[in-house]
Every structure is written in C-alpha cells, then in structure tokens.
Write an enzyme that holds these catalytic residues in place. Sequence first.
Site, PDB file in Angstrom:
ATOM      1  N   GLN A  32      54.347  26.790  31.387  1.00  0.00           N
ATOM      2  CA  GLN A  32      53.180  26.857  32.281  1.00  0.00           C
ATOM      3  C   GLN A  32      53.504  27.637  33.546  1.00  0.00           C
ATOM      4  O   GLN A  32      52.708  28.448  34.010  1.00  0.00           O
ATOM      5  CB  GLN A  32      52.685  25.453  32.688  1.00  0.00           C
ATOM      6  CG  GLN A  32      51.975  24.707  31.594  1.00  0.00           C
ATOM      7  CD  GLN A  32      52.966  23.918  30.722  1.00  0.00           C
ATOM      8  OE1 GLN A  32      54.130  24.305  30.586  1.00  0.00           O
ATOM      9  NE2 GLN A  32      52.494  22.841  30.126  1.00  0.00           N
ATOM     10  N   LEU A  81      73.423  52.312   4.752  1.00  0.00           N
ATOM     11  CA  LEU A  81      74.798  51.929   4.440  1.00  0.00           C
ATOM     12  C   LEU A  81      75.004  51.904   2.941  1.00  0.00           C
ATOM     13  O   LEU A  81      74.087  51.591   2.192  1.00  0.00           O
ATOM     14  CB  LEU A  81      75.061  50.517   4.977  1.00  0.00           C
ATOM     15  CG  LEU A  81      75.052  50.343   6.492  1.00  0.00           C
ATOM     16  CD1 LEU A  81      75.016  48.873   6.844  1.00  0.00           C
ATOM     17  CD2 LEU A  81      76.284  50.998   7.095  1.00  0.00           C
ATOM     18  N   GLU A 110      79.897  41.870  10.533  1.00  0.00           N
ATOM     19  CA  GLU A 110      78.630  41.454  11.164  1.00  0.00           C
ATOM     20  C   GLU A 110      77.663  40.934  10.114  1.00  0.00           C
ATOM     21  O   GLU A 110      77.782  41.282   8.943  1.00  0.00           O
ATOM     22  CB  GLU A 110      77.935  42.669  11.801  1.00  0.00           C
ATOM     23  CG  GLU A 110      78.769  43.373  12.810  1.00  0.00           C
ATOM     24  CD  GLU A 110      78.123  44.676  13.266  1.00  0.00           C
ATOM     25  OE1 GLU A 110      77.013  45.001  12.832  1.00  0.00           O
ATOM     26  OE2 GLU A 110      78.770  45.342  14.082  1.00  0.00           O
ATOM     27  N   LYS A 112      74.334  41.062   8.095  1.00  0.00           N
ATOM     28  CA  LYS A 112      73.363  42.109   7.758  1.00  0.00           C
ATOM     29  C   LYS A 112      71.997  41.454   7.889  1.00  0.00           C
ATOM     30  O   LYS A 112      71.605  40.640   7.040  1.00  0.00           O
ATOM     31  CB  LYS A 112      73.590  42.648   6.350  1.00  0.00           C
ATOM     32  CG  LYS A 112      72.685  43.821   6.025  1.00  0.00           C
ATOM     33  CD  LYS A 112      73.104  44.491   4.742  1.00  0.00           C
ATOM     34  CE  LYS A 112      72.344  45.753   4.434  1.00  0.00           C
ATOM     35  NZ  LYS A 112      70.927  45.728   4.590  1.00  0.00           N
ATOM     36  N   ASP A 114      68.096  40.962   7.817  1.00  0.00           N
ATOM     37  CA  ASP A 114      67.132  41.484   6.855  1.00  0.00           C
ATOM     38  C   ASP A 114      65.747  41.593   7.500  1.00  0.00           C
ATOM     39  O   ASP A 114      64.887  40.732   7.317  1.00  0.00           O
ATOM     40  CB  ASP A 114      67.088  40.548   5.637  1.00  0.00           C
ATOM     41  CG  ASP A 114      66.369  41.197   4.475  1.00  0.00           C
ATOM     42  OD1 ASP A 114      66.101  42.409   4.533  1.00  0.00           O
ATOM     43  OD2 ASP A 114      66.064  40.473   3.509  1.00  0.00           O
ATOM     44  N   TYR A 223      74.148  48.654  17.029  1.00  0.00           N
ATOM     45  CA  TYR A 223      74.730  50.000  16.902  1.00  0.00           C
ATOM     46  C   TYR A 223      74.359  50.821  18.131  1.00  0.00           C
ATOM     47  O   TYR A 223      73.194  51.088  18.364  1.00  0.00           O
ATOM     48  CB  TYR A 223      74.159  50.632  15.629  1.00  0.00           C
ATOM     49  CG  TYR A 223      74.780  51.950  15.184  1.00  0.00           C
ATOM     50  CD1 TYR A 223      76.046  52.340  15.567  1.00  0.00           C
ATOM     51  CD2 TYR A 223      74.069  52.790  14.338  1.00  0.00           C
ATOM     52  CE1 TYR A 223      76.598  53.530  15.124  1.00  0.00           C
ATOM     53  CE2 TYR A 223      74.604  53.988  13.880  1.00  0.00           C
ATOM     54  CZ  TYR A 223      75.869  54.347  14.294  1.00  0.00           C
ATOM     55  OH  TYR A 223      76.400  55.528  13.843  1.00  0.00           O
ATOM     56  N   LYS A 309      76.367  42.799  -0.116  1.00  0.00           N
ATOM     57  CA  LYS A 309      75.109  42.047  -0.205  1.00  0.00           C
ATOM     58  C   LYS A 309      75.318  40.724  -0.937  1.00  0.00           C
ATOM     59  O   LYS A 309      76.018  40.674  -1.952  1.00  0.00           O
ATOM     60  CB  LYS A 309      74.068  42.875  -0.969  1.00  0.00           C
ATOM     61  CG  LYS A 309      73.784  44.229  -0.332  1.00  0.00           C
ATOM     62  CD  LYS A 309      72.557  44.197   0.529  1.00  0.00           C
ATOM     63  CE  LYS A 309      71.325  44.088  -0.276  1.00  0.00           C
ATOM     64  NZ  LYS A 309      70.295  45.027  -0.019  1.00  0.00           N
ATOM     65  N   CYS A 403      41.232  36.264 -23.877  1.00  0.00           N
ATOM     66  CA  CYS A 403      41.164  36.375 -22.412  1.00  0.00           C
ATOM     67  C   CYS A 403      40.777  35.028 -21.791  1.00  0.00           C
ATOM     68  O   CYS A 403      39.754  34.459 -22.158  1.00  0.00           O
ATOM     69  CB  CYS A 403      40.145  37.445 -22.017  1.00  0.00           C
ATOM     70  SG  CYS A 403      39.929  37.551 -20.230  1.00  0.00           S
ATOM     71  N   CYS A 406      37.132  35.566 -20.051  1.00  0.00           N
ATOM     72  CA  CYS A 406      35.877  35.871 -20.747  1.00  0.00           C
ATOM     73  C   CYS A 406      35.934  35.586 -22.248  1.00  0.00           C
ATOM     74  O   CYS A 406      34.927  35.720 -22.946  1.00  0.00           O
ATOM     75  CB  CYS A 406      35.472  37.325 -20.506  1.00  0.00           C
ATOM     76  SG  CYS A 406      36.518  38.484 -21.398  1.00  0.00           S
ATOM     77  N   CYS A 421      42.716  42.663 -21.947  1.00  0.00           N
ATOM     78  CA  CYS A 421      41.363  42.270 -22.311  1.00  0.00           C
ATOM     79  C   CYS A 421      40.547  43.561 -22.200  1.00  0.00           C
ATOM     80  O   CYS A 421      40.550  44.214 -21.148  1.00  0.00           O
ATOM     81  CB  CYS A 421      40.837  41.227 -21.318  1.00  0.00           C
ATOM     82  SG  CYS A 421      39.056  41.030 -21.417  1.00  0.00           S
ATOM     83  N   CYS A 427      33.908  41.046 -18.053  1.00  0.00           N
ATOM     84  CA  CYS A 427      35.018  40.159 -17.689  1.00  0.00           C
ATOM     85  C   CYS A 427      35.117  40.144 -16.155  1.00  0.00           C
ATOM     86  O   CYS A 427      35.477  41.152 -15.542  1.00  0.00           O
ATOM     87  CB  CYS A 427      36.304  40.667 -18.333  1.00  0.00           C
ATOM     88  SG  CYS A 427      37.716  39.614 -18.000  1.00  0.00           S
TER      89      CYS A 427
END
Length: 665
Positions: A32, A81, A110, A112, A114, A223, A309, A403, A406, A421, A427
């Site tokens: 606040q 990389l 380090e 990685k 994502d 980097y 990875k 299907c 339908c 289908c 459909c």
Amino acid sequence: MTEIERIDQLREELHRHNYNYYVLNAPEITDQEFDKLMRELQDLEEKHPEHRDENSPSMRVGSDINKNFTQVLHKYPMLSLANTYSEAEVTEFYDRVKKSLNEDFEICCEMKYDGTSISLTYENGKLVRAVTRGDGVQGDDVTDNVKTIRSIPLVLHGKGYPESFEIRGEILMPWMVFEELNKEREAREEPLFANPRNAASGTLKLQNSAIVASRKLDAYLYYLLGDHLPCDGHYENLKEAEKWGFKISDLTRKCKTLQEVFDFIKYWDVERKNLPVATDGIVLKVNSLRQQRNLGFTAKSPRWAIAYKFQAEQALTRLNKVTYQVGRTGAVTPVANLDPVQLSGTVVKRASLHNADIIEGLDLHIGDMVYVEKGGEIIPKIVGVDKDARIMIGDKVKFVTHCPECGSKLVRYEGEAAYYCTNDVACPPQIKGKIEHFISRKAMNIDGLGPETVDQFYQEGLIHDVADLYLLKTSDIINLERMGEKSAENIIKGIEQSKEVPFERVLFALGIRFVGETVAKKVAKAFKSMDDLAEASLDDLIHVDEIGEKIAQSILLYFASPKNRDMIERLRVAGVRLEADEEDISDHTDKLAGKSIVISGVFTHHSRDEYKELIEKHGGKNVGSISSKTSFILAGDNMGPSKLEKARKLGVAIVSEEEFLQMIE
Ligand code: IVH
C-alpha cells in the site's frame, strides 16, 4: 522542496523499493505504501510533462498504446548453445576444451532457465533497449514491455559499470503466476498456455504493455557483452552485475573438475523441481573470457559452452477412458482421459494418443497405468504402459469406427495415420472448425469474432458455412447472450472489412486440405482468379512450382463438390475478392525464378518484409539460412559476422540493396 525535486526523489525511492522487492526479495515498505508513492509520482509527472523520463519507475505500469515492434539488428548475433542429453557428451566437451586450451580452466555451471531470451542494452547506466532473440541476427524491440518487469533495473546502481554494454538473460513466468494465469484463462474459455515458456514469450509480444505489466514476469541475467567488462571471469562479471542491480542466479557455481560438474548436474536434476521458475538443463561455460576467445565459435554456437538438458519429466497415472476429437479437416484424434496427476508444475488430466497405430503399439487397455510426458504442446503425450501394474485387465482400446460427433463411418486414406470423418456437410466440429479457420488472423482476419462467438452463431442457426457470415446483420446478433451493441457492430464491421482481403488469403481461408499459406500464394499467383482455379486440370495444377500431385488432387476434389462451388458463388455475391488484384499481378515477373535468396542486415530503401515480398513477386524464394544452394545474399548494412564468414566459405555472392533493385527493375 519543489515538485520537480520531489519527482526525482520519488523516482529514486521507487527504484530502490522495486529492487528490494523484486531482486532482493526483501521489501522495506508495504504494498500500500508503495502504491501511494507511485500514485504521487504519477500525479506529479502528469503535472510536469516537461520532466518526463523514459526510465521513470512509472513506466513499469505500461500503457495501452498499440505498438508494432520494430526490428533491431543485434550488435552481437544471439547464438544458441549446443545441446546434449548425454553425460558422455559432457565429458567429450570437457576433454575437448582441455585439449584445446592446454592449461588450467574453470567451468561455470548455471541453471538453464526455460523462458524466452532477451538482450538488454544499457548506456550510461540506463536501460535504452530490450530486444528479443528473433532470428539471432535481428529481433523485436520490446523495450516498453520489458520496462514493466520489475526485476529488470531501468537505472543502474553503484559505479563501475561500462558506459555501454549488453546483458542477456531469460524472461520467465514463475510457475505460480503461470498457473494462476491459466486458471483465469480457463474460466474465460481462452486457450491455455502450454508451459511458462510460451506464456512468457507470448506475454512479451503483447501489444498492450499494461497487460504485460499485470502478468508479473521475472528475469535472470546470465551473459554480459561489451568491450570494457570489469573482469576476465564470466562468473566474476556477473557478480559485479549483481551489484549494479541485476537479478543474477545465486545457484551458479564454478567447478574445477569434471566430477564437480557432474555433482552439480545430479543435484539440480532433482532439486530443480523445487525452484519457483522452470529450468530445462544446466549450462556449462568456460569461465575465463580470454579462454572463451581462444576457443571461439562454430557457425551456430560457442565452443566454450554446452547445455546439458534434463530428461523430460514423466508421471505415472491411470487411464480411465479414451475420447475422440474431430478437427476442422475431419481428422479424428484420440484423447486419453486420466486420473489427475502433477507433472512439471501442472495438473494433467488429458493426454494425446495421436492415432490408431500408436494405441495399437502401446497395447493399451482401459484401467492401465500409463506414463505421461510433456512435450512442447498443451496436451501431454502417453509414452508407455506399466504392464506389471495390471491387476485386472480392462477392455482393449479400440479406435472408434464411426464419428463421435455425427455418426458417419470413418475412413483412412492411404499412407495416412489418421482416420477421417468425411461428412463435411453436417458434422458440427468440422463446420465450426472451418469457420474458425476462415476468420483467423492469417486468413480473413475478422476482428471481434472468436471460437465462442462462432459456436454461438452456429448453435443459434445463424451460420452454416463461411458464406453465411456475409448475410449477418447487426439486428440478427445484437440480442444474443453476452453480446452488446458495440460488439455486434464491431463484428459486422469486421466482416465487412474482410471483403478487402486479397485473393491469396481468401484461398487460404477456404481451408482446402494441404493448401496452407504458402501454397495459397503460389496458386493465387499462377491462376489469378477463383474461376480459373476451379477450371484447372490436374496437369495445369502440377505445373505450378511446388504443387505436387497430393495438393493438386485435393484442389480438384474441393472444386468437384457442388456444395463448395455454391458457397464460392455466395462469397462472390457478398463481394469477397475472388480475383488477384490487377496491379498486383502486373508487376510480377520471373526475373528471380529459381533463385534462393537470403536477406541479411539493415536496409535503407525498403523494410525486410518488403524485400521478402519483392523477391516473391519476381519469382524468387526467400530462405532463412545460407547453404551451398543459396543463389545470393541480399545484404544491407551490418550483416552478422557469422553469416559473412559462412557466405565467404561457401562462395555465395553478396548483393547490395542497390544492385538488387537494379536486378528487378
Ligand atoms: S548462455 C552464446 N546461459 O538457452 C550463449 N543461455 O540455446 C548464450 N538459456 O538462447 C546463451 N539459461 O535463451 C545461457 N544460463 C544460461 C541460460 C541460457 C537459459 C537459454 C538462452 C539461449 C538458449 C541456448
């Protein structure tokens, strides 16, 4: 104190509170109190527009001004990389470095992260630009959006930072924010983000920075680039950057031996599940910048770094039922309904089973315990069955023969894995899917219409195919549920405007099987009108560059249907463009026919997109990367060094802007 002095004081204070909260995780004041100071600053700034500062903390709230991102050339190309999943390749990397350097070295390990990569440029301690990776050579200028990320300093602390430098890192959406956002989207029936990475990159590309501000992105920097960095060590430089106010991961470690590297990998493979943000591996970097320079780069990535990875996470859960989804082409996709299970930060209840062969290959039975894995898509996939866990064997999963929507009998085309289908007349998901495709951005781009509205119009019996859209009047839709006067008018306006969409996009919008955006362009260029195309023979069609028999047959099949021909007639009556623009055609030539052209650098006479269009207009093909097949490179200023080197190596000609314009004159 004057109001101007108070503005300066507030800016400084708010920068500090931001840093305490978002980087140090140690706020000194309540939310606040923070909001109160921010409001005071905003009021004063409004009173004193002459004292505007691009890097004021108030810039972090964003604005709803729409922006089209400008493309900016990276001073240093943004490379990626080399990736590996194997420990043996990590050893190979280590041994290669050891052999090349032939002296002691340290490896910086380090996380990685994502997310989506970003390059920030600071000049005289101020953030001047934030650019996405783009194609590595140039990216989008997303500075306004990045300014809303509170952990990125707008103004640096302390002293000792270079006058001008770049710092790169990852923009992330923390797991908690991601889950919250998807929950909200689910409630609003909006499409969900598959993972925090997509959510972060999608958010960064939003046109409205006020929404970006509300999405609570975070960023880690990893980097530093510049001519006057303080230290020779990568790790030591990052420690300095931390003092300037950047958020630097405190999980990074310097290792002296390969064993230490493996210990780090092993530890974080398990522990990463407890981190607040997504990680997908470990990055190993030779620490000394001098040694990095000695090792150098390949065309794509540095020789001084590698990414290990982690294997995708799997979860084991029970298969309760298989349901089937019908897409706009009539393809039927099986979906596994599962006992809810936690997987990489989200709860998974459904997984894709792809097609009948995959189900057969897994020998799947209802009640089986199955392994689910997350790929890049929103729906995870089933990768295996724990057959030992079968206590009682349930019914074998048999692909439906009719299907589910339908009731038509399904067919399987030769050489295709999917069942279809073929009832495209009645459909419902096929009809709705075709209309959704027709209105989509790259097709007719009808503003204000989305999947829910299409569904609503269809349920109300207002539309049965795309041509019906053009018969709608505001009075038909204004009284529908959740529809106001304004939205109704916008929809009708959007439909009206779509009549200006060029022929090639109308062709794409029809959703003819195998006629995607590029094929539609080729076909529109070759036939120039819907009438000519409708009359084309198989022979005419396969003579068009890049149109093979499969596409040709699909086009023939489309026009063989009286229903499709009738719908096209109704589009014609409505005023939709069924012919290529005369102007458009008249300046087409085949001066660049058969040529593969790479565009690189910054241009003065036209934008990149305009050059791309020019190449296509003159029969050439714009390709992304240089190979021995490249005819030439259309090069502007500041072409990336790696591209130049590659061109030289392969003996690919470099053509300047002026030379190119002469060529097509
Ligand atoms: S260094 C020249 N360090 O991974 C190398 N990248 O394929 C520059 N990434 O595009 C990248 N965490 O988006 C580096 N600690 C880290 C990273 C990292 C994530 C991403 C980055 C890059 C991609 C590499």
